[in-house]
Design an enzyme around this catalytic site. Structure first.
Site, PDB file in Angstrom:
ATOM      1  N   ASN A  43     -12.961  -3.943 -11.528  1.00  0.00           N
ATOM      2  CA  ASN A  43     -13.026  -3.829 -10.079  1.00  0.00           C
ATOM      3  C   ASN A  43     -15.087  -3.417 -10.476  1.00  0.00           C
ATOM      4  OD1 ASN A  43     -11.567  -1.461 -10.587  1.00  0.00           O
ATOM      5  ND2 ASN A  43     -12.483  -1.074  -8.190  1.00  0.00           N
ATOM      6  N   GLU A  45     -17.415  -2.772  -7.793  1.00  0.00           N
ATOM      7  CA  GLU A  45     -18.477  -2.839  -5.996  1.00  0.00           C
ATOM      8  C   GLU A  45     -19.907  -3.007  -5.947  1.00  0.00           C
ATOM      9  OE1 GLU A  45     -14.748   0.002  -4.397  1.00  0.00           O
ATOM     10  OE2 GLU A  45     -16.888   1.082  -4.833  1.00  0.00           O
ATOM     11  N   GLU A  55      -8.829  -8.292 -11.486  1.00  0.00           N
ATOM     12  CA  GLU A  55      -7.949  -9.686 -11.561  1.00  0.00           C
ATOM     13  C   GLU A  55      -9.066 -11.106 -11.726  1.00  0.00           C
ATOM     14  OE1 GLU A  55      -5.826  -7.261  -9.340  1.00  0.00           O
ATOM     15  OE2 GLU A  55      -7.736  -7.601  -9.413  1.00  0.00           O
ATOM     16  N   CYS A  88      -4.948  -8.006  -4.421  1.00  0.00           N
ATOM     17  CA  CYS A  88      -5.139  -8.038  -3.234  1.00  0.00           C
ATOM     18  C   CYS A  88      -5.012 -10.082  -2.591  1.00  0.00           C
ATOM     19  CB  CYS A  88      -7.053  -8.081  -2.235  1.00  0.00           C
ATOM     20  SG  CYS A  88      -7.702  -9.425  -3.647  1.00  0.00           S
ATOM     21  N   CYS A  91      -7.226 -12.788  -4.322  1.00  0.00           N
ATOM     22  CA  CYS A  91      -6.773 -12.728  -6.189  1.00  0.00           C
ATOM     23  C   CYS A  91      -5.413 -13.701  -6.564  1.00  0.00           C
ATOM     24  CB  CYS A  91      -6.934 -11.472  -6.485  1.00  0.00           C
ATOM     25  SG  CYS A  91      -8.230 -10.969  -6.942  1.00  0.00           S
TER      26      CYS A  91
END
Length: 129
Positions: A43, A45, A55, A88, A91
């Protein structure tokens, strides 16, 4: 049967590269394509609204390399130690564009525990029915 050991190691390594200055919640994943190639993701940010999940990083890497068929994905995540982390909603919907309902999603946590769900279990009412 899918050998998930290589996926675990690749996802854990990818997690180390996560850029998470705001949440400190690092996620890594390993995506197994039908070709046998494994794509990693972490990930990333930012201080705005559009961070990107591990993902989707792995999927976009694979898709940009020409992959269109996938076998499985394994996700690891947490601040310090690994905790149970699922993809999430965004995703899940993204994966439904490229994966069948029975696509296996593995979640590795507490270093050695594995849970497996299908994409349909995680997203029963996706847009691609």
């Amino acid at each position: 049967m899918i050998d998930i050991e290589p996926l675990i190691q690749i996802a854990k390594e990818a997690r180390k590269n996560a850029y998470t200055p705001y949440s400190n919640y690092k996620v890594g994943c390993a995506l197994l394509a039908k070709s046998g190639k494994i794509y990693s993701g972490c990930n990333v940010e930012n201080d705005g609204i559009m961070s990107i999940c591990a993902e989707r990083v792995a999927f976009t890497k694979a898709i940009s390399e020409g992959e269109r068929e996938f076998e499985a994905i394994l996700v690891v995540g947490g601040k310090e130690k690994l905790i149970y982390t699922t993809p999430c909603g965004y995703c899940r919907q993204f994966m439904s564009e490229f994966c069948k309902r029975n696509f296996p999603v593995f979640m590795c946590y507490e270093e050695d525990k594995i849970e497996q769900k299908t994409l349909e279990e995680l997203l029963p009412n996706n847009f691609n029915l």
